[in-house]
Design an enzyme around this catalytic site. Structure first.
Site, PDB file in Angstrom:
ATOM      1  N   ARG A 261      11.336  -6.299   4.752  1.00 10.12           N
ATOM      2  CA  ARG A 261      11.136  -4.847   4.737  1.00 10.12           C
ATOM      3  C   ARG A 261      12.150  -4.165   5.656  1.00 10.12           C
ATOM      4  O   ARG A 261      12.375  -4.580   6.779  1.00 10.12           O
ATOM      5  CB  ARG A 261       9.709  -4.497   5.182  1.00 10.12           C
ATOM      6  CG  ARG A 261       9.524  -2.992   5.377  1.00 10.12           C
ATOM      7  CD  ARG A 261       8.096  -2.525   5.269  1.00 10.12           C
ATOM      8  NE  ARG A 261       7.223  -3.023   6.326  1.00 10.12           N
ATOM      9  CZ  ARG A 261       5.922  -2.781   6.370  1.00 10.12           C
ATOM     10  NH1 ARG A 261       5.331  -2.067   5.427  1.00 10.12           N
ATOM     11  NH2 ARG A 261       5.188  -3.269   7.354  1.00 10.12           N
TER      12      ARG A 261
ATOM     13  N   ARG B 174      -9.276   1.077   8.757  1.00 10.92           N
ATOM     14  CA  ARG B 174      -8.914  -0.307   9.041  1.00 10.92           C
ATOM     15  C   ARG B 174     -10.047  -1.041   9.751  1.00 10.92           C
ATOM     16  O   ARG B 174      -9.901  -2.231  10.055  1.00 10.92           O
ATOM     17  CB  ARG B 174      -7.671  -0.343   9.932  1.00 10.92           C
ATOM     18  CG  ARG B 174      -6.365  -0.490   9.161  1.00 10.92           C
ATOM     19  CD  ARG B 174      -5.243  -0.536  10.180  1.00 10.92           C
ATOM     20  NE  ARG B 174      -4.080  -1.231   9.707  1.00 10.92           N
ATOM     21  CZ  ARG B 174      -3.012  -0.628   9.162  1.00 10.92           C
ATOM     22  NH1 ARG B 174      -2.984   0.669   9.001  1.00 10.92           N
ATOM     23  NH2 ARG B 174      -1.974  -1.339   8.793  1.00 10.92           N
TER      24      ARG B 174
ATOM     25  N   ARG C 197      -0.730  -9.464  13.252  1.00 13.93           N
ATOM     26  CA  ARG C 197      -1.293  -8.383  12.437  1.00 13.93           C
ATOM     27  C   ARG C 197      -2.119  -8.934  11.284  1.00 13.93           C
ATOM     28  O   ARG C 197      -3.127  -8.346  10.901  1.00 13.93           O
ATOM     29  CB  ARG C 197      -0.159  -7.500  11.897  1.00 13.93           C
ATOM     30  CG  ARG C 197       0.479  -6.675  13.000  1.00 13.93           C
ATOM     31  CD  ARG C 197       1.806  -6.111  12.598  1.00 13.93           C
ATOM     32  NE  ARG C 197       1.675  -5.099  11.570  1.00 13.93           N
ATOM     33  CZ  ARG C 197       2.672  -4.704  10.780  1.00 13.93           C
ATOM     34  NH1 ARG C 197       3.863  -5.258  10.915  1.00 13.93           N
ATOM     35  NH2 ARG C 197       2.477  -3.774   9.903  1.00 13.93           N
TER      36      ARG C 197
ATOM     37  N   LYS D 201       0.833  -1.218   0.000  1.00 13.07           N
ATOM     38  CA  LYS D 201       0.000   0.000   0.000  1.00 13.07           C
ATOM     39  C   LYS D 201       0.861   1.258   0.000  1.00 13.07           C
ATOM     40  O   LYS D 201       0.663   2.171  -0.783  1.00 13.07           O
ATOM     41  CB  LYS D 201      -0.909   0.045   1.240  1.00 13.07           C
ATOM     42  CG  LYS D 201      -1.858  -1.112   1.387  1.00 13.07           C
ATOM     43  CD  LYS D 201      -2.732  -0.970   2.626  1.00 13.07           C
ATOM     44  CE  LYS D 201      -1.961  -0.983   3.952  1.00 13.07           C
ATOM     45  NZ  LYS D 201      -1.279  -2.261   4.241  1.00 13.07           N
TER      46      LYS D 201
ATOM     47  N   ARG E 143      11.371  -2.576  11.396  1.00 19.41           N
ATOM     48  CA  ARG E 143      10.361  -2.127  12.360  1.00 19.41           C
ATOM     49  C   ARG E 143      10.109  -3.218  13.390  1.00 19.41           C
ATOM     50  O   ARG E 143      10.050  -4.396  13.047  1.00 19.41           O
ATOM     51  CB  ARG E 143       9.047  -1.822  11.633  1.00 19.41           C
ATOM     52  CG  ARG E 143       8.970  -0.402  11.129  1.00 19.41           C
ATOM     53  CD  ARG E 143       7.847  -0.184  10.142  1.00 19.41           C
ATOM     54  NE  ARG E 143       6.550  -0.713  10.574  1.00 19.41           N
ATOM     55  CZ  ARG E 143       5.440  -0.609   9.835  1.00 19.41           C
ATOM     56  NH1 ARG E 143       5.471  -0.012   8.661  1.00 19.41           N
ATOM     57  NH2 ARG E 143       4.300  -1.106  10.265  1.00 19.41           N
TER      58      ARG E 143
HETATM   59  P1  ADP Z   1       1.539  -1.593   7.382  1.00 18.24           P
HETATM   60  O1  ADP Z   1       2.447  -0.716   6.539  1.00 18.24           O
HETATM   61  O2  ADP Z   1       2.164  -2.858   7.715  1.00 18.24           O
HETATM   62  O3  ADP Z   1       0.191  -1.758   6.767  1.00 18.24           O
HETATM   63  P2  ADP Z   1       1.057   0.698   9.089  1.00 18.24           P
HETATM   64  O4  ADP Z   1       2.297   1.495   9.089  1.00 18.24           O
HETATM   65  O5  ADP Z   1      -0.051   1.164   8.197  1.00 18.24           O
HETATM   66  O6  ADP Z   1       1.396  -0.824   8.761  1.00 18.24           O
HETATM   67  O7  ADP Z   1       0.492   0.563  10.566  1.00 18.24           O
HETATM   68  C1  ADP Z   1       1.313   0.118  11.626  1.00 18.24           C
HETATM   69  C2  ADP Z   1       0.465  -0.032  12.869  1.00 18.24           C
HETATM   70  O8  ADP Z   1      -0.121   1.232  13.227  1.00 18.24           O
HETATM   71  C3  ADP Z   1      -0.727  -0.984  12.736  1.00 18.24           C
HETATM   72  O9  ADP Z   1      -0.382  -2.335  12.953  1.00 18.24           O
HETATM   73  C4  ADP Z   1      -1.667  -0.441  13.824  1.00 18.24           C
HETATM   74  O10 ADP Z   1      -1.244  -0.843  15.112  1.00 18.24           O
HETATM   75  C5  ADP Z   1      -1.433   1.065  13.731  1.00 18.24           C
HETATM   76  N1  ADP Z   1      -2.390   1.712  12.804  1.00 18.24           N
HETATM   77  C6  ADP Z   1      -2.095   2.351  11.654  1.00 18.24           C
HETATM   78  N2  ADP Z   1      -3.210   2.828  11.067  1.00 18.24           N
HETATM   79  C7  ADP Z   1      -4.248   2.471  11.869  1.00 18.24           C
HETATM   80  C8  ADP Z   1      -5.659   2.645  11.815  1.00 18.24           C
HETATM   81  N3  ADP Z   1      -6.262   3.275  10.785  1.00 18.24           N
HETATM   82  N4  ADP Z   1      -6.404   2.139  12.833  1.00 18.24           N
HETATM   83  C9  ADP Z   1      -5.830   1.515  13.873  1.00 18.24           C
HETATM   84  N5  ADP Z   1      -4.518   1.289  13.973  1.00 18.24           N
HETATM   85  C10 ADP Z   1      -3.716   1.758  12.985  1.00 18.24           C
HETATM   86  P1  ADP Z   2       2.276  -1.804   3.240  1.00 16.58           P
HETATM   87  O1  ADP Z   2       2.319  -0.311   3.204  1.00 16.58           O
HETATM   88  O2  ADP Z   2       1.051  -2.376   2.576  1.00 16.58           O
HETATM   89  O3  ADP Z   2       2.499  -2.366   4.600  1.00 16.58           O
HETATM   90  P2  ADP Z   2       4.889  -1.663   1.876  1.00 16.58           P
HETATM   91  O4  ADP Z   2       4.618  -0.748   0.725  1.00 16.58           O
HETATM   92  O5  ADP Z   2       5.647  -1.141   3.018  1.00 16.58           O
HETATM   93  O6  ADP Z   2       3.488  -2.346   2.350  1.00 16.58           O
HETATM   94  O7  ADP Z   2       5.614  -2.967   1.290  1.00 16.58           O
HETATM   95  C1  ADP Z   2       6.012  -4.046   2.155  1.00 16.58           C
HETATM   96  C2  ADP Z   2       7.363  -4.600   1.704  1.00 16.58           C
HETATM   97  O8  ADP Z   2       7.239  -5.251   0.437  1.00 16.58           O
HETATM   98  C3  ADP Z   2       8.429  -3.527   1.512  1.00 16.58           C
HETATM   99  O9  ADP Z   2       9.673  -4.051   1.893  1.00 16.58           O
HETATM  100  C4  ADP Z   2       8.381  -3.228   0.011  1.00 16.58           C
HETATM  101  O10 ADP Z   2       9.647  -2.759  -0.470  1.00 16.58           O
HETATM  102  C5  ADP Z   2       8.023  -4.597  -0.565  1.00 16.58           C
HETATM  103  N1  ADP Z   2       7.139  -4.531  -1.758  1.00 16.58           N
HETATM  104  C6  ADP Z   2       6.139  -3.636  -2.016  1.00 16.58           C
HETATM  105  N2  ADP Z   2       5.543  -3.904  -3.200  1.00 16.58           N
HETATM  106  C7  ADP Z   2       6.167  -4.989  -3.719  1.00 16.58           C
HETATM  107  C8  ADP Z   2       6.012  -5.758  -4.936  1.00 16.58           C
HETATM  108  N3  ADP Z   2       5.058  -5.482  -5.843  1.00 16.58           N
HETATM  109  N4  ADP Z   2       6.833  -6.830  -5.109  1.00 16.58           N
HETATM  110  C9  ADP Z   2       7.775  -7.137  -4.166  1.00 16.58           C
HETATM  111  N5  ADP Z   2       7.982  -6.460  -3.017  1.00 16.58           N
HETATM  112  C10 ADP Z   2       7.202  -5.397  -2.789  1.00 16.58           C
END
Ligand code: ADP
Ligand code: ADP
Ligand code: ZN
Length: 213
Positions: A127, A88, A171, A13, A160
């Site tokens: 990541r 979420r 998660r 995302k 992280r």
């Molecule tokens: P990811 O990139 O893996 O999707 P995020 O950076 O978006 O993770 O979120 C990391 C953590 O922050 C989540 O696991 C949750 O604990 C918290 N968080 C982020 N956005 C929200 C939301 N909209 N509602 C509740 N918790 C959130």
């Molecule tokens: P989210 O925001 O949904 O948690 P991230 O954008 O942080 O996800 O991506 C999670 C991990 O996967 C990162 O290390 C990123 O560099 C890698 N990644 C993202 N998109 C792709 C893809 N299409 N193919 C392979 N790896 C990817």
């Protein structure tokens, strides 16, 4: 244009949201980034959010919804925004929808970046993030030029805390239970779109651009 990115943790995302924000000239809003910024600066919100995030749980809606509404009320959101990690939960989606409806407005698309659980664990374990500028890397799929060093600002990259395998499993379970119902929610609103998130980053981006036009 107002776009929501849906998808499991690690689906890509954030990676895509940054590219979309750049192409369409709208802000990228990540609630996760906002919480991490607050944790880094040791604010009251940061202290509260950290206890949930460390356990792989969602931060409660009471702490999240107002924060998001304040952010999208800012001037730079006038022409739209891309939300990464919000909503979420169904109540979070309802709060946003109500606020937009009151202004005769609504979101344009909710795009689900679809990636099976098996790929997720691999994505998350590889990541690496920059604690300074927030840039995201992957040790295999998007490696920095110099190992463990941020291309953009030269800081040492970290994994992280919540990307450790035990927390990732938690998660994912939370995602299926609390966030995945948003797929039906946005299908019912006629806003739902889906892309295959297992493709390369560039191919996923092209597929999203084809939807946004
Ligand atoms: P990811 O990139 O893996 O999707 P995020 O950076 O978006 O993770 O979120 C990391 C953590 O922050 C989540 O696991 C949750 O604990 C918290 N968080 C982020 N956005 C929200 C939301 N909209 N509602 C509740 N918790 C959130
Ligand atoms: P989210 O925001 O949904 O948690 P991230 O954008 O942080 O996800 O991506 C999670 C991990 O996967 C990162 O290390 C990123 O560099 C890698 N990644 C993202 N998109 C792709 C893809 N299409 N193919 C392979 N790896 C990817
Ligand atoms: Zn950096």
């Amino acid at each position: 244009m107002k776009v929501i990115m849906l998808g499991a943790p690690g689906a890509g995302k954030g990676t895509q949201a940054i590219k979309i924000a750049d192409k369409y000239g709208i802000p990228h809003i990540s609630t996760g980034d906002i919480f991490r910024y607050n944790i880094k600066n040791n604010t009251e919100l940061g202290k509260k959010a950290k206890t949930y995030m460390d356990q792989g749980k969602l931060v409660p809606d009471e702490l999240t919804c107002d924060l998001l509404l304040d952010r999208v009320a800012k001037d730079d959101c006038k022409n739209g925004y891309i939300l990464d990690g919000y909503p979420r939960t169904i109540p979070q989606a309802e709060v946003l929808e109500k606020a937009l409806n009151e202004k005769g407005d609504s979101i344009d698309f909710a795009i689900n970046v679809n990636v099976p659980d098996d790929n997720i664990v691999n994505r998350m374990s590889g990541r690496r993030t920059c604690p300074q500028c927030g840039e995201t890397y992957h040790i295999v799929y998007n490696a920095p030029k110099k190992e463990d060093v941020c291309d953009k600002c030269g800081s040492a990259l970290i994994q992280r805390d919540d990307d450790k395998p035990e927390t990732v499993q938690k998660r994912l379970a939370v995602y299926h239970e609390q966030t995945e119902p948003l797929v039906e929610y946005y299908k019912n609103k006629g806003k739902y779109k889906e892309v295959d998130g297992t493709k390369s980053m560039d191919d996923v981006f092209s597929d999203i651009c084809a939807i946004l036009g």
